[in-house]
Design a protein around this motif. Structure first.
Motif, mmCIF file in Angstrom:
data_model
loop_
_atom_site.group_PDB
_atom_site.id
_atom_site.type_symbol
_atom_site.label_atom_id
_atom_site.label_comp_id
_atom_site.label_asym_id
_atom_site.label_seq_id
_atom_site.Cartn_x
_atom_site.Cartn_y
_atom_site.Cartn_z
ATOM 1 N N VAL A 270 -11.495 8.140 4.001
ATOM 2 C CA VAL A 270 -11.424 9.331 4.849
ATOM 3 C C VAL A 270 -12.223 9.046 6.112
ATOM 4 O O VAL A 270 -13.434 8.797 6.050
ATOM 5 C CB VAL A 270 -11.971 10.585 4.140
ATOM 6 N N LEU A 271 -11.541 9.062 7.248
ATOM 7 C CA LEU A 271 -12.205 8.867 8.537
ATOM 8 C C LEU A 271 -12.554 10.220 9.133
ATOM 9 O O LEU A 271 -11.719 11.132 9.186
ATOM 10 C CB LEU A 271 -11.292 8.105 9.499
ATOM 11 N N LEU A 272 -13.798 10.353 9.595
ATOM 12 C CA LEU A 272 -14.261 11.564 10.268
ATOM 13 C C LEU A 272 -14.669 11.209 11.696
ATOM 14 O O LEU A 272 -15.211 10.126 11.939
ATOM 15 C CB LEU A 272 -15.452 12.177 9.528
ATOM 16 N N PRO A 273 -14.464 12.113 12.649
ATOM 17 C CA PRO A 273 -14.768 11.777 14.041
ATOM 18 C C PRO A 273 -16.236 11.879 14.410
ATOM 19 O O PRO A 273 -16.635 11.384 15.461
ATOM 20 C CB PRO A 273 -13.951 12.808 14.827
ATOM 21 N N GLU A 274 -17.041 12.507 13.565
ATOM 22 C CA GLU A 274 -18.430 12.759 13.942
ATOM 23 C C GLU A 274 -19.325 12.631 12.717
ATOM 24 O O GLU A 274 -19.060 13.238 11.676
ATOM 25 C CB GLU A 274 -18.555 14.172 14.531
ATOM 26 N N ILE A 275 -20.405 11.844 12.838
ATOM 27 C CA ILE A 275 -21.325 11.655 11.716
ATOM 28 C C ILE A 275 -21.892 12.981 11.247
ATOM 29 O O ILE A 275 -22.113 13.198 10.051
ATOM 30 C CB ILE A 275 -22.462 10.700 12.130
ATOM 31 N N ALA A 276 -22.122 13.910 12.188
ATOM 32 C CA ALA A 276 -22.720 15.197 11.822
ATOM 33 C C ALA A 276 -21.851 15.981 10.857
ATOM 34 O O ALA A 276 -22.312 16.918 10.216
ATOM 35 C CB ALA A 276 -22.978 16.024 13.081
ATOM 36 N N LEU A 277 -20.586 15.635 10.740
ATOM 37 C CA LEU A 277 -19.695 16.334 9.813
ATOM 38 C C LEU A 277 -19.896 15.902 8.367
ATOM 39 O O LEU A 277 -19.432 16.566 7.452
ATOM 40 C CB LEU A 277 -18.233 16.078 10.196
ATOM 41 N N GLY A 315 -13.821 -3.513 -5.498
ATOM 42 C CA GLY A 315 -13.156 -2.355 -6.088
ATOM 43 C C GLY A 315 -14.110 -1.416 -6.770
ATOM 44 O O GLY A 315 -13.685 -0.536 -7.528
ATOM 45 N N ALA A 316 -15.424 -1.563 -6.521
ATOM 46 C CA ALA A 316 -16.440 -0.733 -7.168
ATOM 47 C C ALA A 316 -16.847 0.453 -6.307
ATOM 48 O O ALA A 316 -17.853 1.100 -6.575
ATOM 49 C CB ALA A 316 -17.674 -1.579 -7.495
ATOM 50 N N ALA A 317 -16.072 0.746 -5.267
ATOM 51 C CA ALA A 317 -16.229 1.957 -4.465
ATOM 52 C C ALA A 317 -14.841 2.566 -4.342
ATOM 53 O O ALA A 317 -13.971 2.019 -3.673
ATOM 54 C CB ALA A 317 -16.811 1.639 -3.093
ATOM 55 N N GLN A 318 -14.617 3.696 -5.019
ATOM 56 C CA GLN A 318 -13.279 4.290 -5.064
ATOM 57 C C GLN A 318 -12.908 4.999 -3.770
ATOM 58 O O GLN A 318 -11.747 5.033 -3.383
ATOM 59 C CB GLN A 318 -13.190 5.301 -6.216
ATOM 60 N N LEU A 319 -13.908 5.593 -3.128
ATOM 61 C CA LEU A 319 -13.659 6.411 -1.941
ATOM 62 C C LEU A 319 -14.737 6.121 -0.908
ATOM 63 O O LEU A 319 -15.922 6.081 -1.241
ATOM 64 C CB LEU A 319 -13.671 7.905 -2.314
ATOM 65 N N VAL A 320 -14.324 5.919 0.332
ATOM 66 C CA VAL A 320 -15.247 5.690 1.443
ATOM 67 C C VAL A 320 -15.063 6.810 2.459
ATOM 68 O O VAL A 320 -13.942 7.138 2.842
ATOM 69 C CB VAL A 320 -15.002 4.331 2.122
#
Length: 751
Positions: A270-277, A315-320
């Motif tokens: 999941v890409l987010l545009p702002e770290i503060a989010l 493969g030990a991180a399912q979601l980034v």
């Protein structure tokens, strides 16, 4: 392809094969291999395979001159250098090898952006200590004891531990995050308020459970979530525009797509545009899946970034959850990419490797048979046009979740308002703010200008204070008591006398910035609690997150913010948004000015009325009859996109044409223009391809950090092979001295 000469003593290392259906090519000891290094070289280098051999894609350490550098086995060597004189690969690193689809992605991304492949590899290996062998380390956890004496420094340390409870910290990193000396951390360890734990340097992330119940969805949310889950289950590539009004529950919908991806045993990004989010978003992810995912952004510690990189590859991180560069992590089996707020301009990187993360997400997904979800209330025209053309699927969420409704939007015609000098809040907006204060609700004032005033002028001679290194005016930041250049970051004290004529007491700020607006709001409402949200006012992402959480909890009456406040924040008590200068973004010659103004105004207006109480958005404008302002107020978004698309189609510009920017820079203006004129005179490859060349001309910001900047702009029809033409055009160019040439394919900014 070139080769390295001197023989190197071989050191043994592990031989790891990637997790691919077809085992990649294996090179036995002494075989000739081609290595792509992360060094600024424009070619592959030949080496001998080490003892025990190596697979294609293996990360290796190789000698380059007197140094040892990181590289990747790219394939067989070229064979144009004496094998006996080749140096050997020093060792194979104990990390998951680069998969074939990742190698193909980097190659295609390099070809598309006209970036050296070595620079793409640097982007894909931006984690510290990748060459370090597996080892144990000491990290800190919260202990059971309370310190005998609580100080402010100790409180900051414990607050960091509580906020990032699932994150690993070394003593040094914890001290830096808390802004204290190492002795403070050591003291807490001695008193067992913190405990040291021996742990492997990199560990797997907690398991995310997709079977945990999510929120109850509405009928249209359920339908959209089902369509996305079905697409993910197909195991094939596809891109979907998830368009929903602000507050319609897009996040909950695409989290169900994430759940479908996890059920298939594949990874999601999941890409987010702002770290503060990230703070609020991570809470929602944890509530849905029972554990926190991996984070990848500049606010993460170096230790955590190394762990993310390694665990993703295994493969030990399912979601980034990450910023745009998370696209270049070495996923073992990437099945889904979400680009949240896909229209946001922060997804375009304008320095170094120039790429748009939205477009690279589509490319990456196509390489690994993954699904892409582009989520936005106000999609980019490129995405809207692709959905209209049938290249992307489209799902719409047309109403807000729960009891909340879309805010009422009205224009305030500033031509009929009599304002006192140096004031910007109209009587209409002031009255609406007073009503909210009486009801215990929040108001938001939006002005997309950082600092106190954009210009400082001498009233005696008219001189405007400029940056010494850039062709830009310095912005006063009164909270810091400094002038700042927003191009290079240089600062200087606010002068008491004119630097040009020497007259004292005549320096005056001109125009409003967010800090100046806060002074006006404080004067109008002296008893109100005022919060200013601007990226330059917070020393760390953690401090910004904390302030946003406080505001959401009701610890402010009036919020003042720049573009930062438009990015997905949820303030339940906020019922009024006042846009101070709705016309600001319509100025200039940017072809995307109308689109960006429309997106920004609709996004910031959407902050109002996201809970049970209805919201209102008041837009102060000196040209309320402007087509963009009328479109914003009418709410007919499809009509706006159709009109904007038709104008672009007639002009032959993106997304109905192609563009590329060439930026030349150097300390000698004459040399920079000489190079630009030389390129303009020798533009045969561009003309043969049917492209037009404009320039050279000074860039709108003609000098940055002491370097003069000259631009050329290339325009071509949609079907033109632009990258090939540009490559042939620039191939004979040899840069002299400190001259630089940057190519920006699909430019978003024209500064």
């Amino acid at each position: 392809m070139i080769s390295c000469g001197r023989r190197e003593t071989v050191r043994k290392g592990p031989v790891l094969a990637p997790n691919t259906a077809d085992t990649p090519e294996f090179f036995p000891e002494g075989a000739r291999v081609a290595v792509l290094t992360s060094q600024p070289l424009d070619r592959l280098l030949d080496y001998k395979a080490p003892a025990d051999g190596c697979f294609r894609g293996a990360f290796v350490e190789v000698p380059l001159g007197p140094r040892k550098v990181l590289g990747v086995i790219w394939g067989p060597g070229s064979g144009d250098f004496d094998l006996a004189k080749l140096r050997s690969v020093i060792r194979v690193l104990d990390v998951a090898p680069m998969r074939d689809e990742m190698r193909a992605f980097l190659s295609k991304a390099a070809d598309y952006t006209l970036t050296p492949l070595s620079a793409m590899l640097r982007l894909a290996t931006r984690a510290p200590g990748l060459s370090d062998p597996p080892s144990m380390r000491k990290i800190l956890r919260l202990g059971s004891a309370a310190p005998d004496r609580m100080t402010d420094a100790r409180q900051r340390v414990l607050a960091v531990m509580e906020e990032f409870g699932g994150m690993a910290f070394t003593p040094k990193e914890l001290a830096e995050m808390a802004g204290v000396t190492p002795s403070v951390v050591k003291g807490l360890v001695k008193q067992q308020a913190l405990i040291e734990v021996e742990t492997p340097r990199d560990t797997a992330y907690p398991h995310l459970d997709p079977e945990l119940p999510g929120k109850t969805l509405t009928a249209d949310q359920e339908a959209a979530a089902g369509a996305l889950a079905k697409a993910v289950d197909s195991g094939a590539y596809g891109t979907t525009l998830l368009k929903g009004v602000t507050g319609s529950g897009k996040t909950e919908v695409y989290l169900e797509a994430v759940a479908a991806c996890l059920r298939k045993g594949r990874q999601a990004l999941v890409l987010l545009p702002e770290i503060a989010l990230t703070a609020e978003f991570l809470k929602r992810v944890e509530a849905r899946f029972g554990a926190t995912p991996a984070e990848w952004h500049s606010g993460a510690t170096m230790t955590e970034r190394r762990r993310v990189w390694r665990m993703v590859g295994q493969g030990a991180a399912q979601l980034v959850i990450g910023a745009r560069s998370a696209l270049f992590l070495p996923y073992r089996d990437l099945g889904l990419i979400i680009v949240d707020e896909e229209h946001d301009t922060s997804y375009k990187q304008d320095e170094g490797v120039m790429y748009n993360a939205r477009d690279m997400a589509v490319l990456r997904a196509a390489m690994c048979s993954a699904q892409v979800v582009l989520a936005s209330a106000t999609p980019s025209l490129e995405t809207w046009a692709n959905a209209e053309a049938g290249k992307y699927k489209r799902l719409d969420l047309k109403s807000r979740f729960g009891a909340s409704v879309l805010p009422e939007m009205r224009a305030v015609d500033m031509r009929s308002k009599a304002l006192q000098p140096s004031t910007w809040i109209s009587p209409t907006l002031k009255e609406a703010m007073a009503e909210r204060l009486e009801r215990g609700e929040q108001s938001l004032l939006f002005l997309n200008r950082r600092g106190f005033a954009p210009v400082t002028i001498c009233r005696a001679c008219g001189t405007q204070v400029a940056c010494d290194n850039c062709d830009a005016r310095m912005v006063e930041h009164r909270f810091m008591k400094r002038l700042m250049c927003h191009q290079c970051g240089a600062t200087k004290p606010v002068p008491t006398e004119c630097p040009s004529c020497g007259v004292e007491g005549k320096m005056a700020p001109v125009g409003p910035g967010i800090e100046r607006l806060s002074e006006e709001a404080a004067g109008l409402f002296p008893d109100a609690r005022i919060a200013v949200l601007s990226s330059d006012l917070f020393g760390s992402a953690r401090a910004l997150k904390a302030r946003i959480e406080e505001i959401a909890a009701g610890e402010a009456d009036i919020i003042l913010g720049t573009q930062l406040v438009a990015k997905g924040h949820n303030f339940p008590l906020l019922t009024l948004v006042g846009v101070i200068d709705a016309d600001l973004g319509l100025q200039g010659s940017d072809l995307r000015a109308g689109e960006r103004t429309f997106q920004l105004m609709r996004q910031v207006a959407g902050r109002a009325g996201r809970a049970e109480r209805p919201g209102v958005a008041l837009m102060q404008s000196f040209q309320p009859e402007h087509p963009v302002i009328r479109a914003i107020l009418s709410g007919d978004e499809e009509e706006f996109w159709r009109a904007e698309a038709e104008q672009r189609r007639i002009a032959g510009v993106p997304p109905y044409g192609r563009m590329a920017g060439i930026v030349l820079s150097g300390t000698d203006l004459a040399q920079v223009f000489d190079l630009g004129n030389h390129l303009a005179r020798n533009n045969g490859p561009l003309m043969q391809a049917g492209a037009q060349l404009f320039g050279p001309a000074p860039a709108p910001i003609a000098r940055v950090r002491g370097r003069h900047r000259v631009r050329l702009l290339i325009k071509a029809d949609k079907g033109v092979a632009l990258q090939d033409a540009i490559s042939r055009w620039l191939a004979p160019v040899r840069l002299k001295g400190d001259l630089r040439l940057n190519v920006d394919i699909d430019p978003q900014n024209f500064f």
